[in-house]
Design an enzyme around this catalytic site. Structure first.
Site, PDB file in Angstrom:
ATOM      1  N   LYS A 297       0.865  -1.190   0.000  1.00  0.00           N
ATOM      2  CA  LYS A 297       0.000   0.000   0.000  1.00  0.00           C
ATOM      3  C   LYS A 297       0.892   1.227   0.000  1.00  0.00           C
ATOM      4  O   LYS A 297       2.008   1.187   0.538  1.00  0.00           O
ATOM      5  CB  LYS A 297      -0.879   0.021   1.257  1.00  0.00           C
ATOM      6  CG  LYS A 297      -2.074   0.911   1.133  1.00  0.00           C
ATOM      7  CD  LYS A 297      -3.185   0.226   0.362  1.00  0.00           C
ATOM      8  CE  LYS A 297      -4.414   1.070   0.233  1.00  0.00           C
ATOM      9  NZ  LYS A 297      -5.541   0.272  -0.298  1.00  0.00           N
TER      10      LYS A 297
HETATM   11  P1  NAD Z   1     -13.096   7.735  -2.245  1.00  0.00           P
HETATM   12  O1  NAD Z   1     -12.051   8.723  -1.960  1.00  0.00           O
HETATM   13  O2  NAD Z   1     -13.634   7.627  -3.622  1.00  0.00           O
HETATM   14  O3  NAD Z   1     -14.343   7.993  -1.256  1.00  0.00           O
HETATM   15  C1  NAD Z   1     -14.169   8.126   0.126  1.00  0.00           C
HETATM   16  C2  NAD Z   1     -15.525   8.468   0.742  1.00  0.00           C
HETATM   17  O4  NAD Z   1     -15.336   8.563   2.167  1.00  0.00           O
HETATM   18  C3  NAD Z   1     -16.095   9.825   0.282  1.00  0.00           C
HETATM   19  O5  NAD Z   1     -17.463   9.679   0.004  1.00  0.00           O
HETATM   20  C4  NAD Z   1     -15.912  10.722   1.524  1.00  0.00           C
HETATM   21  O6  NAD Z   1     -16.938  11.677   1.637  1.00  0.00           O
HETATM   22  C5  NAD Z   1     -16.049   9.683   2.639  1.00  0.00           C
HETATM   23  N1  NAD Z   1     -15.464  10.196   3.876  1.00  0.00           N
HETATM   24  C6  NAD Z   1     -14.229  10.699   4.071  1.00  0.00           C
HETATM   25  N2  NAD Z   1     -14.093  11.119   5.342  1.00  0.00           N
HETATM   26  C7  NAD Z   1     -15.266  10.870   5.954  1.00  0.00           C
HETATM   27  C8  NAD Z   1     -15.772  11.086   7.249  1.00  0.00           C
HETATM   28  N3  NAD Z   1     -15.017  11.637   8.205  1.00  0.00           N
HETATM   29  N4  NAD Z   1     -17.056  10.718   7.532  1.00  0.00           N
HETATM   30  C9  NAD Z   1     -17.833  10.151   6.584  1.00  0.00           C
HETATM   31  N5  NAD Z   1     -17.403   9.926   5.332  1.00  0.00           N
HETATM   32  C10 NAD Z   1     -16.153  10.270   5.021  1.00  0.00           C
HETATM   33  O7  NAD Z   1     -12.526   6.316  -1.730  1.00  0.00           O
HETATM   34  P2  NAD Z   1     -12.941   4.872  -2.221  1.00  0.00           P
HETATM   35  O8  NAD Z   1     -12.027   4.477  -3.313  1.00  0.00           O
HETATM   36  O9  NAD Z   1     -14.409   4.789  -2.407  1.00  0.00           O
HETATM   37  O10 NAD Z   1     -12.502   3.985  -0.938  1.00  0.00           O
HETATM   38  C11 NAD Z   1     -13.351   3.835   0.188  1.00  0.00           C
HETATM   39  C12 NAD Z   1     -12.823   2.677   1.033  1.00  0.00           C
HETATM   40  O11 NAD Z   1     -12.791   1.478   0.255  1.00  0.00           O
HETATM   41  C13 NAD Z   1     -11.402   2.845   1.579  1.00  0.00           C
HETATM   42  O12 NAD Z   1     -11.297   2.160   2.803  1.00  0.00           O
HETATM   43  C14 NAD Z   1     -10.569   2.113   0.536  1.00  0.00           C
HETATM   44  O13 NAD Z   1      -9.313   1.694   1.050  1.00  0.00           O
HETATM   45  C15 NAD Z   1     -11.480   0.941   0.250  1.00  0.00           C
HETATM   46  N6  NAD Z   1     -11.237   0.278  -1.028  1.00  0.00           N
HETATM   47  C16 NAD Z   1     -11.270   0.958  -2.203  1.00  0.00           C
HETATM   48  C17 NAD Z   1     -11.091   0.260  -3.393  1.00  0.00           C
HETATM   49  C18 NAD Z   1     -11.199   0.938  -4.732  1.00  0.00           C
HETATM   50  O14 NAD Z   1     -11.186   0.227  -5.742  1.00  0.00           O
HETATM   51  N7  NAD Z   1     -11.341   2.234  -4.805  1.00  0.00           N
HETATM   52  C19 NAD Z   1     -10.838  -1.117  -3.380  1.00  0.00           C
HETATM   53  C20 NAD Z   1     -10.813  -1.765  -2.157  1.00  0.00           C
HETATM   54  C21 NAD Z   1     -11.014  -1.071  -0.985  1.00  0.00           C
END
Ligand code: NAD
Length: 441
Positions: A127
């Protein structure tokens, strides 16, 4: 934490003491290793495997000078943690967030090792992160710091060695800048396959059909596999969602197609509720225009406590780590927690939920669709092939169903909860490969 009593059983505390590593009981990395070792103890895995997995192989830290548009300078800290590569090249996202810390990146790298092993992908776990708020800089500043980070990582990344992907705060454009920078440094004989240095690229530049929605799509396949065994029909589920970014918004759009009802959403701008259901497509349009869910006029604004206590069938955290703590868990009125984000539930909250009979579907299973389609993208780049969306979906479904069934079977075999079962199913595979390869030298 309970451990079995055979001499080979070791707690995280014992392993860290043996390695003379400092630990803090409340630290996320220490706690996550604790759960992984609990699963290793259930399988009676060898001592050396526990030692190896308890620390990442490499922890790289870089500092990137960033010239701002107004001529001033900032120094931006970056990390790449490579946890384990016994199964294949390191693989894992790059996060841009102003509060990111090394231990968070280490935890996410460890979880990638587990995730790839659970899904039987030929990858290890890594990561990366850049300590920056991407919303606070201009596109030109974002491009400069991304290219500088890629150059600073140098040969510590590569299509055969370590392959980053998008995560929180990063997207296909950032992956395109990373790939372009890496290709510029690559030997001329490697330029064609060099684009495989990152996944999650734009479709026109070596990306895969289905990558953007992959994590949400994978989660829906997991639900389709596991919910019937819990006596639940996906079409009849109501749910709440934390986060409406990549994972949250795609999950909501795909669950809408399945007939499920989105009751409440919380993101960094506020929380909203609608008894009749929130339309995921309309909300997506609002979030693209306004940057968050606050102000969406087809739902009512609610406070955080009301959000957590909204009665729903499924509760889906899809934002950041450790957002569901004990206090939140005590408010929650759901039947199943579906972990879309990485490590969203604190151990105390998880124990409380399990005691209440609320099932917790673990993140390394639920969100592994993203890395699975990243693997498909990497495979297509290596073979100069382009798969259509239907083929990607078909293959993703097969991987997700197999992983979900593996977790269920392991949980029955070891008589343990689904999180421990998901780690155990991953560790069994890693242990077999170490057994075959041996530990060098
Ligand atoms: P992103 O940046 O697209 O979205 C993050 C979301 O979290 C946003 O809607 C934001 O408003 C919200 N957020 C941030 N701070 C917050 C708070 N204090 N309270 C409430 N909401 C809050 O990120 P993503 O790619 O959707 O990733 C989200 C999660 O999924 C993370 O844990 C990431 O590691 C995991 N993940 C992502 C992927 C991927 O393909 N993008 C794959 C596996 C796991």
């Amino acid at each position: 934490m309970e451990f079995c009593n055979t001499p080979s059983c070791q707690s995280a505390r014992e392993v860290f003491d043996e390695l003379e590593e400092y630990y803090d009981e409340s630290n996320l990395y220490f706690r996550t290793i604790g759960s992984v070792l609990e699963a290793a103890n259930l399988l009676d895995l060898p001592h050396q495997l526990k030692l190896i997995l308890s620390q990442p192989k490499n922890e790289i830290m870089v500092h990137c000078p960033l010239r701002m548009d107004d001529g001033t300078w900032q120094l931006v800290k970056g990390y790449r943690v490579q946890h384990n590569n016994v199964l294949g090249p390191y693989k894992g996202g790059i996060r841009y967030h102003h509060e990111v810390k090394l231990d968070e990146v280490k935890t996410l790298a460890l979880l990638m090792t587990m995730k790839c092993a659970l899904c039987r992908l030929p990858y290890g776990g890594a990561k990366g992160a850049l300590k920056i708020d991407p919303r606070s800089v201009s596109p030109a500043e974002l491009e400069r710091v991304t290219r500088r980070l890629t150059a600073a990582l140098g040969n510590n990344i590569g299509p055969d060695y370590d392959i980053p992907a998008p995560d929180v705060g990063t997207n296909a454009q950032i992956m395109a800048w990373m790939a372009d920078t890496y290709i510029n440094f690559a030997e001329s004989s490697n330029k064609v396959t060099a684009r495989g240095v990152v996944t999650g690229k734009p479709l026109e530049f070596g990306g895969s059909a289905g990558r953007e929605k992959a994590t949400g799509q994978g989660l829906v396949y997991v639900l389709e596999t596991l919910l019937p065994g819990m006596g639940r029909d996906i079409a009849e589920q109501s749910y709440s969602l934390i986060g409406f970014g990549n994972v949250g918004s795609w999950t909501a759009r795909l669950l809408k197609e399945k007939g499920a009802t989105l009751r409440a959403v919380l993101d960094h701008t506020g929380a909203i509720f609608c008894e009749q259901g929130i339309d995921a497509d309309a909300l997506g349009k609002h979030v693209r225009q306004h940057g968050g869910v606050a102000g969406f006029d087809q739902a009512q604004a609610i406070d955080e406590a009301t959000f957590y206590s909204t009665p729903v069938d499924l509760f889906i955290p899809a934002a950041l780590e450790q957002m569901v703590d004990l206090e939140h868990a005590q408010m929650m009125r759901c039947k199943v927690v579906v972990e879309a984000a990485n490590a969203p539930t604190t151990p105390n909250a998880e124990s409380y939920l399990l005691d209440k009979g609320i099932e917790v579907l673990p993140a390394i299973l639920c969100n592994s669709g993203g890395v699975t389609v990243s693997y498909f993208e990497w495979k297509q780049n290596r073979q100069s092939e382009t798969w259509d969306a239907a083929l990607v979906d078909k293959r993703l479904k097969k991987v997700m169903q197999a992983a979900a069934e593996r977790v269920l079977a392991t949980s029955k075999k070891l008589n343990c909860n689904l999180r421990l079962a998901s780690y155990a199913a991953a560790l069994e595979h890693i242990n077999k490969v170490y057994g075959m390869r041996g530990v060098f030298p």
